[in-house]
Design a protein around this motif. Structure first.
Motif, PDB file in Angstrom:
ATOM      1  N   SER A 154      -3.532   6.196   0.550  1.00  0.00           N
ATOM      2  CA  SER A 154      -3.040   7.572   0.594  1.00  0.00           C
ATOM      3  C   SER A 154      -3.550   8.288   1.839  1.00  0.00           C
ATOM      4  CB  SER A 154      -3.489   8.327  -0.659  1.00  0.00           C
ATOM      5  OG  SER A 154      -3.074   9.674  -0.618  1.00  0.00           O
ATOM      6  N   ASN A 155      -4.821   8.100   2.159  1.00  0.00           N
ATOM      7  CA  ASN A 155      -5.363   8.704   3.377  1.00  0.00           C
ATOM      8  C   ASN A 155      -4.678   8.139   4.624  1.00  0.00           C
ATOM      9  OD1 ASN A 155      -7.207  10.357   2.036  1.00  0.00           O
ATOM     10  ND2 ASN A 155      -8.769   8.773   1.978  1.00  0.00           N
ATOM     11  N   GLY A 156      -4.383   6.829   4.604  1.00  0.00           N
ATOM     12  CA  GLY A 156      -3.682   6.214   5.731  1.00  0.00           C
ATOM     13  C   GLY A 156      -2.272   6.755   5.878  1.00  0.00           C
ATOM     14  N   THR A 157      -1.597   6.937   4.757  1.00  0.00           N
ATOM     15  CA  THR A 157      -0.243   7.497   4.791  1.00  0.00           C
ATOM     16  C   THR A 157      -0.259   8.919   5.345  1.00  0.00           C
ATOM     17  OG1 THR A 157       0.370   6.150   2.868  1.00  0.00           O
ATOM     18  CG2 THR A 157       1.778   8.040   3.388  1.00  0.00           C
ATOM     19  N   ALA A 158      -1.232   9.712   4.895  1.00  0.00           N
ATOM     20  CA  ALA A 158      -1.345  11.092   5.386  1.00  0.00           C
ATOM     21  C   ALA A 158      -1.584  11.126   6.890  1.00  0.00           C
ATOM     22  CB  ALA A 158      -2.471  11.818   4.654  1.00  0.00           C
TER      23      ALA A 158
ATOM     24  N   ASN B 154       1.982  11.987  -8.325  1.00  0.00           N
ATOM     25  CA  ASN B 154       1.107  13.028  -7.793  1.00  0.00           C
ATOM     26  C   ASN B 154       0.845  12.837  -6.302  1.00  0.00           C
ATOM     27  OD1 ASN B 154       0.811  14.451 -10.196  1.00  0.00           O
ATOM     28  ND2 ASN B 154      -0.889  13.179 -10.877  1.00  0.00           N
ATOM     29  N   LEU B 155       0.555  11.598  -5.901  1.00  0.00           N
ATOM     30  CA  LEU B 155       0.312  11.336  -4.488  1.00  0.00           C
ATOM     31  C   LEU B 155       1.572  11.567  -3.659  1.00  0.00           C
ATOM     32  CD1 LEU B 155      -1.970   8.151  -4.514  1.00  0.00           C
ATOM     33  CD2 LEU B 155      -2.627  10.508  -3.996  1.00  0.00           C
TER      34      LEU B 155
ATOM     35  N   LEU C  73      -6.581   5.449  22.405  1.00  0.00           N
ATOM     36  CA  LEU C  73      -7.015   6.650  21.690  1.00  0.00           C
ATOM     37  C   LEU C  73      -6.085   6.956  20.522  1.00  0.00           C
ATOM     38  CD1 LEU C  73      -8.034   9.113  24.578  1.00  0.00           C
ATOM     39  CD2 LEU C  73      -9.407   7.394  23.410  1.00  0.00           C
ATOM     40  N   GLY C  74      -4.784   6.857  20.766  1.00  0.00           N
ATOM     41  CA  GLY C  74      -3.829   7.116  19.694  1.00  0.00           C
ATOM     42  C   GLY C  74      -3.947   6.115  18.564  1.00  0.00           C
ATOM     43  N   PHE C  75      -4.040   4.841  18.921  1.00  0.00           N
ATOM     44  CA  PHE C  75      -4.139   3.787  17.911  1.00  0.00           C
ATOM     45  C   PHE C  75      -5.398   3.959  17.062  1.00  0.00           C
ATOM     46  CE2 PHE C  75      -5.727  -0.363  16.553  1.00  0.00           C
ATOM     47  CZ  PHE C  75      -4.620  -0.897  15.906  1.00  0.00           C
ATOM     48  N   ALA C  76      -6.502   4.354  17.697  1.00  0.00           N
ATOM     49  CA  ALA C  76      -7.788   4.435  16.996  1.00  0.00           C
ATOM     50  C   ALA C  76      -7.892   5.659  16.101  1.00  0.00           C
ATOM     51  CB  ALA C  76      -8.929   4.443  18.014  1.00  0.00           C
ATOM     52  N   ASN C  77      -7.104   6.695  16.382  1.00  0.00           N
ATOM     53  CA  ASN C  77      -7.262   7.946  15.641  1.00  0.00           C
ATOM     54  C   ASN C  77      -7.110   7.777  14.131  1.00  0.00           C
ATOM     55  OD1 ASN C  77      -7.726  10.879  16.023  1.00  0.00           O
ATOM     56  ND2 ASN C  77      -5.761  11.026  14.977  1.00  0.00           N
ATOM     57  N   PRO C  78      -6.063   7.088  13.626  1.00  0.00           N
ATOM     58  CA  PRO C  78      -5.964   6.892  12.177  1.00  0.00           C
ATOM     59  C   PRO C  78      -7.106   6.038  11.623  1.00  0.00           C
ATOM     60  CG  PRO C  78      -3.854   6.498  13.242  1.00  0.00           C
ATOM     61  CD  PRO C  78      -4.870   6.571  14.330  1.00  0.00           C
ATOM     62  N   LEU C  79      -7.599   5.078  12.408  1.00  0.00           N
ATOM     63  CA  LEU C  79      -8.709   4.258  11.927  1.00  0.00           C
ATOM     64  C   LEU C  79      -9.936   5.121  11.642  1.00  0.00           C
ATOM     65  CD1 LEU C  79      -8.538   1.107  14.269  1.00  0.00           C
ATOM     66  CD2 LEU C  79      -7.724   1.330  11.918  1.00  0.00           C
ATOM     67  N   VAL C  80     -10.146   6.119  12.483  1.00  0.00           N
ATOM     68  CA  VAL C  80     -11.274   7.029  12.254  1.00  0.00           C
ATOM     69  C   VAL C  80     -10.970   7.957  11.078  1.00  0.00           C
ATOM     70  CG1 VAL C  80     -12.680   8.865  13.251  1.00  0.00           C
ATOM     71  CG2 VAL C  80     -11.976   6.936  14.673  1.00  0.00           C
ATOM     72  N   ASP C  81      -9.826   8.633  11.122  1.00  0.00           N
ATOM     73  CA  ASP C  81      -9.502   9.627  10.095  1.00  0.00           C
ATOM     74  C   ASP C  81      -9.473   9.027   8.697  1.00  0.00           C
ATOM     75  OD1 ASP C  81      -9.287  11.456  12.097  1.00  0.00           O
ATOM     76  OD2 ASP C  81      -7.105  11.605  12.072  1.00  0.00           O
ATOM     77  N   VAL C  82      -8.759   7.924   8.540  1.00  0.00           N
ATOM     78  CA  VAL C  82      -8.584   7.313   7.222  1.00  0.00           C
ATOM     79  C   VAL C  82      -9.923   6.899   6.634  1.00  0.00           C
ATOM     80  CG1 VAL C  82      -7.616   5.331   5.994  1.00  0.00           C
ATOM     81  CG2 VAL C  82      -6.243   6.550   7.695  1.00  0.00           C
TER      82      VAL C  82
ATOM     83  N   SER D 181       0.829  -1.207   0.000  1.00  0.00           N
ATOM     84  CA  SER D 181       0.000   0.000   0.000  1.00  0.00           C
ATOM     85  C   SER D 181       0.862   1.256   0.000  1.00  0.00           C
ATOM     86  CB  SER D 181      -0.935   0.001   1.213  1.00  0.00           C
ATOM     87  OG  SER D 181      -1.856  -1.077   1.145  1.00  0.00           O
ATOM     88  N   LEU D 182       1.906   1.264   0.851  1.00  0.00           N
ATOM     89  CA  LEU D 182       2.795   2.421   0.893  1.00  0.00           C
ATOM     90  C   LEU D 182       3.514   2.623  -0.443  1.00  0.00           C
ATOM     91  CD1 LEU D 182       4.421   2.070   4.431  1.00  0.00           C
ATOM     92  CD2 LEU D 182       3.020   3.968   3.631  1.00  0.00           C
ATOM     93  N   LYS D 183       3.929   1.530  -1.038  1.00  0.00           N
ATOM     94  CA  LYS D 183       4.616   1.620  -2.322  1.00  0.00           C
ATOM     95  C   LYS D 183       3.704   2.218  -3.381  1.00  0.00           C
ATOM     96  CE  LYS D 183       7.036  -1.148  -5.795  1.00  0.00           C
ATOM     97  NZ  LYS D 183       7.462  -2.519  -6.194  1.00  0.00           N
ATOM     98  N   SER D 184       2.430   1.802  -3.386  1.00  0.00           N
ATOM     99  CA  SER D 184       1.492   2.320  -4.388  1.00  0.00           C
ATOM    100  C   SER D 184       1.313   3.819  -4.252  1.00  0.00           C
ATOM    101  CB  SER D 184       0.133   1.616  -4.265  1.00  0.00           C
ATOM    102  OG  SER D 184      -0.551   2.017  -3.087  1.00  0.00           O
TER     103      SER D 184
END
Length: 587
Positions: free
Chosen positions: A163-167, A35-36, A370-379, A26-29
């Motif tokens: 891409s959203n996960g990477t961000a 552009n990404l 809380l920290g672990f869950a934050n990317p799960l919500v944002d992404v 996923s990171l490689k893609s």
């Protein structure tokens, strides 16, 4: 028994290996996509600069007026963002999103540079506060444009999620690195130097965004529609002059508020989108509360005093990096809604641990959750919004969502001190955990249905293999595949006659056809994966050939509006389609 342990270890190793393989893929893609890659570099650079700047502003404001000045500054800035975001987000739907991002960066760079000059000149504090608050306009417009342009940069929906996960992961790193840089510079230099570092970070972001390449024919890189409703066609010339005057007057009389609220209305009309925003907003109630309760956990549970908040925040930040990696690895699982519910649940229910067992272990565990869950919500929130929202209002939907987040975060930070005063830490955390956890679980059935809605439609691989659809972004292509209509034609039947009205574009799923001219001459034969019907639609003429089923035929059809809307709205797609038309007419 030894053998079963060995098997278990082998399976465990396989799972771990698969996890890291999926994450790496996923990171490689993301970073292979030019552009990404430039988008991520722009985002990371400006984030680090912004966090360093935020640290410097806080230190400077504290020196000017103490904690009261810091609190007033952030309260006013938050209020300005809540009011301004629905307005400035419209820019991302009216103009080139790339240009909006670059001008937003330039706007912020100019304001921060002006604040730096004020510091060097020794002006009163007020203009510096005003300039710092006004930068929130640029940040809001940049984020709306970034969220709206990302689907145009990704090649697949999996790449969009990655891409959203990477961000999100890079943002977690920036939250560590930015303040560290700010604090380090403040230890050896003046506040003005940190301000200038932020100016440089904005210029870096402009440089990175400038290198993003999007087809000039793309509606999002030109001018998107100003509302979420389909745009009307040109007014016929036979319309009376009086009617034209009335129509123009009605257009000018359209409420400015109605245009600004298009994002809110789009969210309200789509129940899945509404539930997604509800879940994300519920999480930020707890996020607002974290401005208060970690301090009490440090004092009452860790017994370290206020300085223990830094330890709790560090655990949360490290866990957020791990959560971002997990979110990236989950990109290919297509469980956006369910992963979002898991994230919101982990942001809330673990708070009850402190109620049951108030100890340093549970305090650190809660912050890690809380920290672990934050990317799960944002992404997952970002990806769902990008995939469900019509492109014409995508910027405004992001603006509306950000306004909701600011509001619910303000609610969380406002009610928590009151709850702590009357109920104490343990009861307050129990109420927050149960209430927000219930919101998460109640939304699970609908989120599961939404995941089924977002599953790749059956005809998507066929469309992906057609060159003229290649330039379309994955969200548009996914929507196009959902519009396909299955048509079955018995062997020997005529699909269309030369001279018929051109109403559909067809892709062959199975079977073969003969394409013949009016004199019966065979022009070509077509089989699975090939297509026909584009000439009449693109040239707006009757059918130019007769199509007959050689054997039992299964076709996937696109109505005229869907086909033309997708192909003619993207410059490169239109060019490729015209090449097909020219080649076939010559043949």
């Amino acid at each position: 028994m030894g053998e079963s342990v060995a098997v278990a270890e082998e399976r465990s190793g396989g799972v771990v290996g698969a996890f890291f393989k999926e994450t790496g893929s996923s990171l490689k893609s993301v970073f292979v996509n030019r552009n990404l890659r430039r988008m991520q570099l722009a985002f990371t650079g400006s984030l680090i600069g912004n966090w360093a700047y935020a640290t410097a502003v806080s230190v400077w404001a504290y020196g000017v007026g103490g904690a009261r000045a810091v609190g007033i500054y952030y309260a006013v800035r938050l209020a300005v963002m809540a009011v301004a975001t629905p307005f400035v987000s419209t820019l991302a739907d009216k103009f080139s999103r790339k240009r909006v991002m670059m001008l937003s960066d330039l706007y912020c760079a100019v304001l921060v540079a002006a604040a730096t000059l004020c510091l060097y000149a020794g002006t009163p504090a007020l203009p510096i506060f005003v300039l710092a608050i006004l930068t929130s306009f640029g940040g809001s417009s940049f984020r709306a444009a970034q969220g709206a342009i990302t689907p145009q940069l990704a090649n697949t929906t999996d790449e969009l999620t990655a891409s959203n996960g990477t961000a999100s992961t890079l943002e977690s790193l920036a939250i560590f690195v930015g303040p560290a840089i700010g604090a380090g510079l403040l230890a050896i230099a003046d506040v003005e130097i940190v301000f200038l570092v932020n100016v440089v970070s904005f210029l870096w972001s402009i440089l990175m965004v400038a290198g993003i390449r999007i087809s000039h024919g793309d509606v999002t890189e030109g001018e998107a529609g100003t509302d979420d409703a389909p745009q009307a066609g040109p007014v016929p010339k036979v319309v009376a002059e009086a009617e034209e005057v009335v129509a123009e007057a009605e257009k000018k009389a359209e409420s400015f508020f109605a245009e600004m609220s298009a994002g809110f209305r789009a969210i309200w009309r789509d129940k899945d989108l509404l539930m997604t925003v509800t879940q994300g907003s519920a999480q930020t109630v707890v996020a607002g509360a974290t401005a208060v309760f970690p301090l009490l956990m440090a004092v009452e549970i860790l017994h370290t005093g206020a300085k223990g908040v830094g330890l709790l925040d560090s655990v949360s930040g490290l866990a957020a990096i791990l959560g971002g990696i997990v979110a990236i690895a989950r990109a290919s699982k297509h469980k956006l809604g369910q992963d979002l519910v898991v994230g919101v649940f982990l942001w809330s229910f673990p708070l009850i641990l402190v109620t049951i067992w108030p100890s340093p272990v549970t305090a650190f565990a809660v912050m890690a959750f809380l920290g672990f869950a934050n990317p799960l919500v944002d992404v997952n929130v970002f990806t769902v919004i990008q995939r469900l929202t019509p492109d014409a209002v995508l910027g405004r939907v992001f603006g509306a969502f950000e306004t909701c987040l600011i509001g619910t975060m303000a609610i969380g930070s406002a009610i928590t001190p009151v709850m702590l005063h009357y109920w104490g830490l343990r009861t307050t955390l129990a109420v927050l955990g149960l209430a927000i956890g219930a919101v998460a679980l109640l939304g699970l059935p609908q989120m599961r249905r939404m995941d089924r809605r977002l599953e790749a439609p059956a005809g998507l691989p066929l469309l992906q293999a057609i060159p003229m659809f290649g330039p379309l972004n994955p969200v548009t292509l996914d929507a196009l595949a959902r519009a396909l209509i299955r048509v079955e034609v018995p062997a020997g039947d005529v699909v269309m006659h030369e001279g018929d009205e051109s109403d559909r574009f067809y892709v062959i799923e199975s079977g073969t056809v003969r394409v013949t001219a009016a004199d019966g001459r065979l022009l070509r034969e077509e089989g699975p994966g090939e297509y026909f019907g584009e000439i009449g639609l693109l040239r707006d003429v009757p059918r130019t050939a007769t199509i007959t089923a050689d054997d039992d035929l299964v076709l996937l059809a696109l109505e005229r509006e869907e086909f033309l809307g997708a192909v003619t709205g993207q410059g490169e797609a239109r060019r490729l389609a015209e090449d097909v038309v020219v080649r076939r007419l010559r043949a």
